[in-house]
Enzyme design. Structure first.
Site, PDB file in Angstrom:
ATOM      1  N   ARG A 119      -4.144  21.405 -14.149  1.00 17.64           N
ATOM      2  CA  ARG A 119      -3.037  20.711 -14.407  1.00 17.64           C
ATOM      3  C   ARG A 119      -3.229  19.854 -15.904  1.00 17.64           C
ATOM      4  NH1 ARG A 119       0.272  15.821 -10.952  1.00 17.64           N
ATOM      5  NH2 ARG A 119       1.401  15.188 -12.992  1.00 17.64           N
TER       6      ARG A 119
ATOM      7  N   GLU B 125      -5.152  16.906 -10.812  1.00 14.71           N
ATOM      8  CA  GLU B 125      -5.748  17.250 -12.204  1.00 14.71           C
ATOM      9  C   GLU B 125      -7.501  17.525 -12.222  1.00 14.71           C
ATOM     10  OE1 GLU B 125      -3.796  15.644 -15.730  1.00 14.71           O
ATOM     11  OE2 GLU B 125      -5.688  15.582 -16.888  1.00 14.71           O
TER      12      GLU B 125
ATOM     13  N   ASN C 134      -1.408  18.594 -20.712  1.00 15.39           N
ATOM     14  CA  ASN C 134      -1.803  17.598 -21.807  1.00 15.39           C
ATOM     15  C   ASN C 134      -2.024  18.080 -23.187  1.00 15.39           C
ATOM     16  OD1 ASN C 134      -1.776  15.172 -19.959  1.00 15.39           O
ATOM     17  ND2 ASN C 134      -3.490  16.021 -19.426  1.00 15.39           N
TER      18      ASN C 134
ATOM     19  N   LYS D 282       2.619  11.468 -11.652  1.00 10.62           N
ATOM     20  CA  LYS D 282       1.281  10.673 -12.303  1.00 10.62           C
ATOM     21  C   LYS D 282       2.228   9.392 -12.401  1.00 10.62           C
ATOM     22  CE  LYS D 282      -1.425  13.569 -14.722  1.00 10.62           C
ATOM     23  NZ  LYS D 282      -1.744  14.172 -16.160  1.00 10.62           N
TER      24      LYS D 282
ATOM     25  N   GLU E 251       8.293  17.907 -25.286  1.00  7.70           N
ATOM     26  CA  GLU E 251       7.713  18.333 -23.742  1.00  7.70           C
ATOM     27  C   GLU E 251       7.964  19.622 -23.395  1.00  7.70           C
ATOM     28  OE1 GLU E 251       5.027  16.679 -22.875  1.00  7.70           O
ATOM     29  OE2 GLU E 251       5.134  14.553 -23.020  1.00  7.70           O
TER      30      GLU E 251
ATOM     31  N   HIS F 289      -1.705  16.061 -26.283  1.00  6.28           N
ATOM     32  CA  HIS F 289      -1.712  14.677 -25.847  1.00  6.28           C
ATOM     33  C   HIS F 289      -3.129  13.906 -26.456  1.00  6.28           C
ATOM     34  CE1 HIS F 289       1.570  16.033 -23.545  1.00  6.28           C
ATOM     35  NE2 HIS F 289       1.824  14.980 -22.893  1.00  6.28           N
TER      36      HIS F 289
ATOM     37  N   HIS G 263      -1.949  10.636 -27.821  1.00  3.08           N
ATOM     38  CA  HIS G 263      -2.235   9.272 -27.428  1.00  3.08           C
ATOM     39  C   HIS G 263      -3.081   8.477 -28.427  1.00  3.08           C
ATOM     40  CE1 HIS G 263      -2.111  10.475 -22.847  1.00  3.08           C
ATOM     41  NE2 HIS G 263      -0.817  10.357 -23.589  1.00  3.08           N
TER      42      HIS G 263
ATOM     43  N   ARG H  14       0.710  -1.306  -0.090  1.00  2.00           N
ATOM     44  CA  ARG H  14      -0.143  -0.053  -0.037  1.00  2.00           C
ATOM     45  C   ARG H  14       0.752   1.283   0.067  1.00  2.00           C
ATOM     46  NH1 ARG H  14      -2.990  -3.003   3.960  1.00  2.00           N
ATOM     47  NH2 ARG H  14      -4.510  -4.294   3.037  1.00  2.00           N
TER      48      ARG H  14
ATOM     49  N   HIS I 113       6.472   8.582 -27.776  1.00  2.00           N
ATOM     50  CA  HIS I 113       5.317   9.464 -26.974  1.00  2.00           C
ATOM     51  C   HIS I 113       5.695  10.601 -27.474  1.00  2.00           C
ATOM     52  CE1 HIS I 113       2.796  10.926 -24.003  1.00  2.00           C
ATOM     53  NE2 HIS I 113       3.883  11.554 -23.574  1.00  2.00           N
TER      54      HIS I 113
ATOM     55  N   LYS J  20       6.273  23.122 -14.228  1.00  2.00           N
ATOM     56  CA  LYS J  20       5.666  22.025 -14.183  1.00  2.00           C
ATOM     57  C   LYS J  20       5.269  22.175 -12.403  1.00  2.00           C
ATOM     58  CE  LYS J  20       4.402  17.249 -14.558  1.00  2.00           C
ATOM     59  NZ  LYS J  20       4.473  16.281 -15.225  1.00  2.00           N
TER      60      LYS J  20
HETATM   61  P1  NAD Z   1      11.294   5.664 -22.557  1.00  2.00           P
HETATM   62  O1  NAD Z   1      11.206   5.506 -20.969  1.00  2.00           O
HETATM   63  O2  NAD Z   1      10.888   4.527 -23.433  1.00  2.00           O
HETATM   64  O3  NAD Z   1      12.888   5.887 -22.886  1.00  2.00           O
HETATM   65  C1  NAD Z   1      13.150   6.039 -24.068  1.00  2.00           C
HETATM   66  C2  NAD Z   1      14.283   5.062 -24.548  1.00  2.00           C
HETATM   67  O4  NAD Z   1      15.513   5.625 -24.288  1.00  2.00           O
HETATM   68  C3  NAD Z   1      14.234   3.850 -24.130  1.00  2.00           C
HETATM   69  O5  NAD Z   1      14.573   2.740 -25.169  1.00  2.00           O
HETATM   70  C4  NAD Z   1      15.373   3.733 -22.874  1.00  2.00           C
HETATM   71  O6  NAD Z   1      15.731   2.541 -22.517  1.00  2.00           O
HETATM   72  C5  NAD Z   1      16.470   4.696 -23.432  1.00  2.00           C
HETATM   73  N1  NAD Z   1      17.025   5.314 -22.395  1.00  2.00           N
HETATM   74  C6  NAD Z   1      16.851   6.001 -21.446  1.00  2.00           C
HETATM   75  N2  NAD Z   1      17.726   6.504 -20.818  1.00  2.00           N
HETATM   76  C7  NAD Z   1      18.763   6.581 -21.723  1.00  2.00           C
HETATM   77  C8  NAD Z   1      20.098   7.230 -21.667  1.00  2.00           C
HETATM   78  N3  NAD Z   1      20.448   8.152 -20.736  1.00  2.00           N
HETATM   79  N4  NAD Z   1      20.930   6.840 -22.521  1.00  2.00           N
HETATM   80  C9  NAD Z   1      20.537   5.893 -23.676  1.00  2.00           C
HETATM   81  N5  NAD Z   1      19.418   5.325 -23.651  1.00  2.00           N
HETATM   82  C10 NAD Z   1      18.356   5.922 -22.698  1.00  2.00           C
HETATM   83  O7  NAD Z   1      10.635   6.872 -22.963  1.00  2.00           O
HETATM   84  P2  NAD Z   1      10.379   8.540 -22.280  1.00  2.00           P
HETATM   85  O8  NAD Z   1      10.400   9.107 -23.770  1.00  2.00           O
HETATM   86  O9  NAD Z   1      11.566   8.645 -21.460  1.00  2.00           O
HETATM   87  O10 NAD Z   1       9.271   8.269 -21.624  1.00  2.00           O
HETATM   88  C11 NAD Z   1       7.949   8.023 -22.104  1.00  2.00           C
HETATM   89  C12 NAD Z   1       6.877   7.626 -21.319  1.00  2.00           C
HETATM   90  O11 NAD Z   1       6.512   8.663 -20.383  1.00  2.00           O
HETATM   91  C13 NAD Z   1       5.521   7.311 -21.885  1.00  2.00           C
HETATM   92  O12 NAD Z   1       5.038   6.058 -21.638  1.00  2.00           O
HETATM   93  C14 NAD Z   1       4.700   8.335 -21.379  1.00  2.00           C
HETATM   94  O13 NAD Z   1       3.406   7.917 -21.211  1.00  2.00           O
HETATM   95  C15 NAD Z   1       5.433   8.684 -20.174  1.00  2.00           C
HETATM   96  N6  NAD Z   1       4.926   9.942 -19.671  1.00  2.00           N
HETATM   97  C16 NAD Z   1       4.517   9.997 -18.167  1.00  2.00           C
HETATM   98  C17 NAD Z   1       4.189  11.291 -17.786  1.00  2.00           C
HETATM   99  C18 NAD Z   1       3.767  11.408 -16.345  1.00  2.00           C
HETATM  100  O14 NAD Z   1       3.410  12.528 -16.068  1.00  2.00           O
HETATM  101  N7  NAD Z   1       3.928  10.456 -15.512  1.00  2.00           N
HETATM  102  C19 NAD Z   1       4.546  12.445 -18.735  1.00  2.00           C
HETATM  103  C20 NAD Z   1       4.778  12.435 -19.995  1.00  2.00           C
HETATM  104  C21 NAD Z   1       5.097  10.826 -20.242  1.00  2.00           C
HETATM  105  N1  GLY Z   2       2.430  15.042 -18.189  1.00  2.00           N
HETATM  106  C1  GLY Z   2       1.259  15.673 -17.925  1.00  2.00           C
HETATM  107  C2  GLY Z   2       1.006  15.790 -16.350  1.00  2.00           C
HETATM  108  O1  GLY Z   2       2.088  15.535 -15.419  1.00  2.00           O
HETATM  109  O2  GLY Z   2      -0.003  16.177 -15.771  1.00  2.00           O
END
Ligand code: NAD
Ligand code: GLY
Length: 367
Positions: free
Chosen positions: A246, A242, A250, A148, A190, A253, A257, A126, A270, A232
């Site tokens: 907030r 949100e 998006n 998130k 972003e 997005h 999405h 939890r 993404h 942010k």
């Molecule tokens: P990712 O996590 O897939 O990383 C991208 C690629 O880069 C992967 O292959 C990873 O292994 C590689 N990588 C990571 N760090 C590296 C480094 N320093 N050197 C070499 N390779 C490296 O993608 P991302 O773009 O980081 O994140 C996308 C995800 O984030 C999506 O699932 C999206 O929905 C999510 N997201 C979440 C929020 C939130 O608020 N929680 C906001 C925006 C996006």
């Molecule tokens: N990436 C959108 C949020 O964090 O709200």
């Protein structure tokens, strides 16, 4: 041991769930980065098969004096693995190592690792503490900040998750040196986002520095990460869950999405989907009277200069609409879009399907 590496700090203000975002080079190998974490005997570093060989041992060594046991779990790499079965590997590791409720999870990687590790931390016993150690630009400017956490469902992106704040975010800028160029561009989407929705002066700065960021100029990237995190933090500090404001984060997005899930997770990154989605959202904003043609062209040109696609895939308008209805912002089947109501300001609102079809016809490849 205090933190010795030079760094900047941005605070997320959420009462007793407040935490710092530390930004600098070499932070993940500095034991001082972790000085303020709660005492615990065990740490689990969750990472993936790409990031582990690059940074897991450095992080593990930095944690060695603080925790009696530091375990490392390598997940398979990719958005397609942001789902239940991979998440379950984290619980398997936690239970297999006999981890108690004080165990600290470290998310070492991009947004996929960060979102999954955060969700695991929210639900194991939890809730256990966790730390974000983002290693992509996208994760440093957005996903690691704000709490998130989620996994995808085949019917919708990020549909299963929780709001759960980390104790610390550690943006080690030196990790960006190993990031593939396509991933760097995805992160720039972003960064760009924060301009039209909140800060036109930042948009001016991004335009003036986009080539420097694409060339990985350290000072330019450092400023982009810091200013993005400040914006942010400001937004999340006012609306953590949100209920209103907030949602502006998006921007792009809803369309993005749909591109991601319509093509199959991982086909477009993404950030690429968000970049192209911002072009569509800007077109919609123009049709709704919030911005003019020059603004749309300006944003589109900047997104292109960041190395991002500006033409959407030919999924077909009806498929886009169907996918967008599954978006978390939808209410009673009505799609709600983040649109620019004036430069530097965004709101969430619906739009007639016919108008959305016009935007899709203008912005997508012909099948
Ligand atoms: P990712 O996590 O897939 O990383 C991208 C690629 O880069 C992967 O292959 C990873 O292994 C590689 N990588 C990571 N760090 C590296 C480094 N320093 N050197 C070499 N390779 C490296 O993608 P991302 O773009 O980081 O994140 C996308 C995800 O984030 C999506 O699932 C999206 O929905 C999510 N997201 C979440 C929020 C939130 O608020 N929680 C906001 C925006 C996006
Ligand atoms: N990436 C959108 C949020 O964090 O709200």
């Amino acid at each position: 041991m205090p933190l010795s590496a030079p760094h900047e700090s941005v605070e997320i203000q959420l009462g007793d769930r407040s935490y710092p975002i530390l930004i600098g080079s070499g932070l993940l190998g500095d034991p001082g980065s972790f000085a303020a974490l709660p005492a615990a005997t065990t740490a689990l570093i969750v990472t993936n098969t790409t990031v582990a060989p690059l940074y897991a041992q450095t992080l593990r060594a930095a944690l060695a004096n603080r925790f009696r046991a530091v375990h490392v779990l390598e997940l398979p790499d990719g958005e397609a693995y942001k789902e239940w079965q991979t998440l379950n590997l984290v619980f398997d590791a936690l239970l297999g190592h006999g981890c108690d409720r004080k165990t600290v999870l470290f998310a070492l990687g991009g947004g996929v690792v960060g979102d999954m590790t955060g969700f695991a931390a929210a639900s194991y016993m939890r809730g256990v503490p966790f730390v974000q150690v983002p290693t992509t630009l996208l994760a440093q400017v957005d996903s690691s900040v704000g709490g998130k956490t989620a996994i995808n469902h085949p019917l919708g992106k990020n549909m299963i998750g929780a709001f759960y704040q980390p104790r610390l975010v550690l943006c080690d800028l030196s990790t960006l040196a190993t990031l593939p160029p396509r991933e760097l561009s995805a992160g720039l989407a972003e960064v760009i986002k924060y301009g039209p929705i909140h800060d036109m002066a930042f948009l001016d700065w991004i335009e003036a520095n986009i080539d420097a960021m694409v060339a990985r100029d350290p000072a330019a990237l450092a400023h982009a990460v810091k200013r993005s995190c400040e914006i942010k933090a400001e937004v999340v500090g006012q609306d953590e869950r949100e209920t209103g404001l907030r949602a502006i984060l998006n921007f792009g997005h809803t369309f993005g999405h749909a591109i991601e899930s319509g093509l199959g997770y991982g086909e477009w990154l993404h950030g690429e989907a968000v970049g192209c989605g911002m072009v569509m959202a800007a077109q919609l904003s123009q049709r709704l009277g919030g911005v003019d043609e020059a603004f749309v062209q300006r944003l589109t040109a900047l997104i292109r200069r960041a190395g991002l696609p500006v033409v959407g895939p030919a999924l077909g308008a009806e498929r886009y609409l169907e996918l967008m209805r599954v978006d978390k912002k939808s209410e009673a089947g009505e799609i709600r879009f983040v649109v620019i109501d004036k430069p530097g300001s965004a709101v969430m609102r619906g739009a007639p399907d016919a108008m959305v079809r016009e935007v899709l016809a203008q912005c997508c490849a012909k099948s």
